[in-house]
Design an enzyme around this catalytic site. Structure first.
Site, PDB file in Angstrom:
ATOM      1  N   ARG A   1      33.552  49.791  34.225  1.00  0.00           N
ATOM      2  CA  ARG A   1      32.368  49.264  34.900  1.00  0.00           C
ATOM      3  C   ARG A   1      31.664  50.352  35.703  1.00  0.00           C
ATOM      4  O   ARG A   1      30.585  50.779  35.398  1.00  0.00           O
ATOM      5  CB  ARG A   1      32.757  48.140  35.869  1.00  0.00           C
ATOM      6  CG  ARG A   1      33.023  46.824  35.237  1.00  0.00           C
ATOM      7  CD  ARG A   1      33.792  45.924  36.143  1.00  0.00           C
ATOM      8  NE  ARG A   1      35.085  46.517  36.440  1.00  0.00           N
ATOM      9  CZ  ARG A   1      36.082  45.905  37.032  1.00  0.00           C
ATOM     10  NH1 ARG A   1      35.926  44.679  37.448  1.00  0.00           N
ATOM     11  NH2 ARG A   1      37.224  46.511  37.227  1.00  0.00           N
TER      12      ARG A   1
ATOM     13  N   HIS B   1      35.449  40.577  30.554  1.00  0.00           N
ATOM     14  CA  HIS B   1      36.640  40.796  29.715  1.00  0.00           C
ATOM     15  C   HIS B   1      36.366  40.334  28.277  1.00  0.00           C
ATOM     16  O   HIS B   1      36.745  41.001  27.315  1.00  0.00           O
ATOM     17  CB  HIS B   1      37.825  39.956  30.212  1.00  0.00           C
ATOM     18  CG  HIS B   1      38.365  40.313  31.557  1.00  0.00           C
ATOM     19  ND1 HIS B   1      38.653  39.380  32.511  1.00  0.00           N
ATOM     20  CD2 HIS B   1      38.719  41.518  32.088  1.00  0.00           C
ATOM     21  CE1 HIS B   1      39.155  39.965  33.593  1.00  0.00           C
ATOM     22  NE2 HIS B   1      39.197  41.268  33.360  1.00  0.00           N
TER      23      HIS B   1
ATOM     24  N   LYS C   1      49.888  42.644  42.428  1.00  0.00           N
ATOM     25  CA  LYS C   1      48.830  42.030  43.225  1.00  0.00           C
ATOM     26  C   LYS C   1      49.073  40.533  43.211  1.00  0.00           C
ATOM     27  O   LYS C   1      49.729  40.020  42.299  1.00  0.00           O
ATOM     28  CB  LYS C   1      47.431  42.394  42.702  1.00  0.00           C
ATOM     29  CG  LYS C   1      47.208  42.317  41.214  1.00  0.00           C
ATOM     30  CD  LYS C   1      45.782  42.827  40.916  1.00  0.00           C
ATOM     31  CE  LYS C   1      45.515  43.015  39.450  1.00  0.00           C
ATOM     32  NZ  LYS C   1      44.223  43.571  39.138  1.00  0.00           N
TER      33      LYS C   1
ATOM     34  N   SER D   1      37.506  39.825  38.343  1.00  0.00           N
ATOM     35  CA  SER D   1      38.243  38.589  38.624  1.00  0.00           C
ATOM     36  C   SER D   1      38.229  38.309  40.128  1.00  0.00           C
ATOM     37  O   SER D   1      38.168  37.153  40.552  1.00  0.00           O
ATOM     38  CB  SER D   1      39.689  38.705  38.132  1.00  0.00           C
ATOM     39  OG  SER D   1      39.716  38.841  36.735  1.00  0.00           O
TER      40      SER D   1
END
Ligand code: ADP
Length: 162
Positions: free
Chosen positions: A90, A17, A41, A128
């Site tokens: 990604r 990030h 989430k 994460s």
């Protein structure tokens, strides 16, 4: 002033990030890292904690601001006068989601465009979720996150009830 918003959950912020935020700060006059308040989430850190961590690890970049937000990203962009949303890519699976989000954004707010920056190779695997999984299993995350985040993870996981 050319303002971009870099939205995300940042639970917690990691080196991938940070790389995207710093690179965006080199492209735009002002970058607002926007920490999404209540994503669908489960979270390890609350909004205030996530904002504080992002703020601390990007404090040296003068054209980066950090803020929390709720509701639609496009509404937050309009509020702040931003015409660009920055996201990081990604793997191919990210592409599908970001593509869908980009088309939705255009539909909701035609004046706002989305710019995706490709991950730097060394962070291509990093998320994460991975950071939390390694920390939860007792591994060191010092190569994935800056020290303040590593310390916050240690503190949170030490005081966690099973
Ligand atoms: P979200 O829940 O919105 O996906 P995240 O905090 O997981 O929030 O990610 C925020 C943004 O950062 C997303 O655009 C995501 O693709 C990007 N990102 C996450 N990890 C990386 C990484 N390792 N390299 C580049 N971009 C990344």
């Amino acid at each position: 002033m050319n303002t971009a918003v870099y939205p995300g959950t940042f639970d917690p912020v990691h080196n991938g990030h940070i790389d995207i935020a710093r690179r965006a700060a080199g492209i735009f006059d002002r970058v607002i890292v926007a920490v999404y308040d209540l994503p669908q989430k489960s979270l390890l850190f609350n909004t205030q904690e996530r904002v504080a961590m992002v703020r601390e690890v990007l404090a040296d970049v003068s054209n980066i601001e950090v803020s929390s937000y709720s509701g639609l990203t496009v509404d937050f962009c309009r509020e702040r006068g931003a015409h660009t949303v920055v996201r990081g890519l990604r793997v191919i699976s990210d592409f599908e989601r970001e593509y869908q989000m980009s088309l939705t954004t255009r539909e909701l707010a035609p004046e706002i465009d989305m710019v995706c920056l490709m991950t730097s190779l060394q962070y291509a695997f990093l998320s994460s979720t991975i950071v939390k999984e390694v920390a939860l299993a007792g591994g060191s995350v010092s190569q994935f996150v800056p020290e303040p985040v590593s310390a916050a993870l240690r503190a949170r996981l030490t005081h966690r009830t099973p």
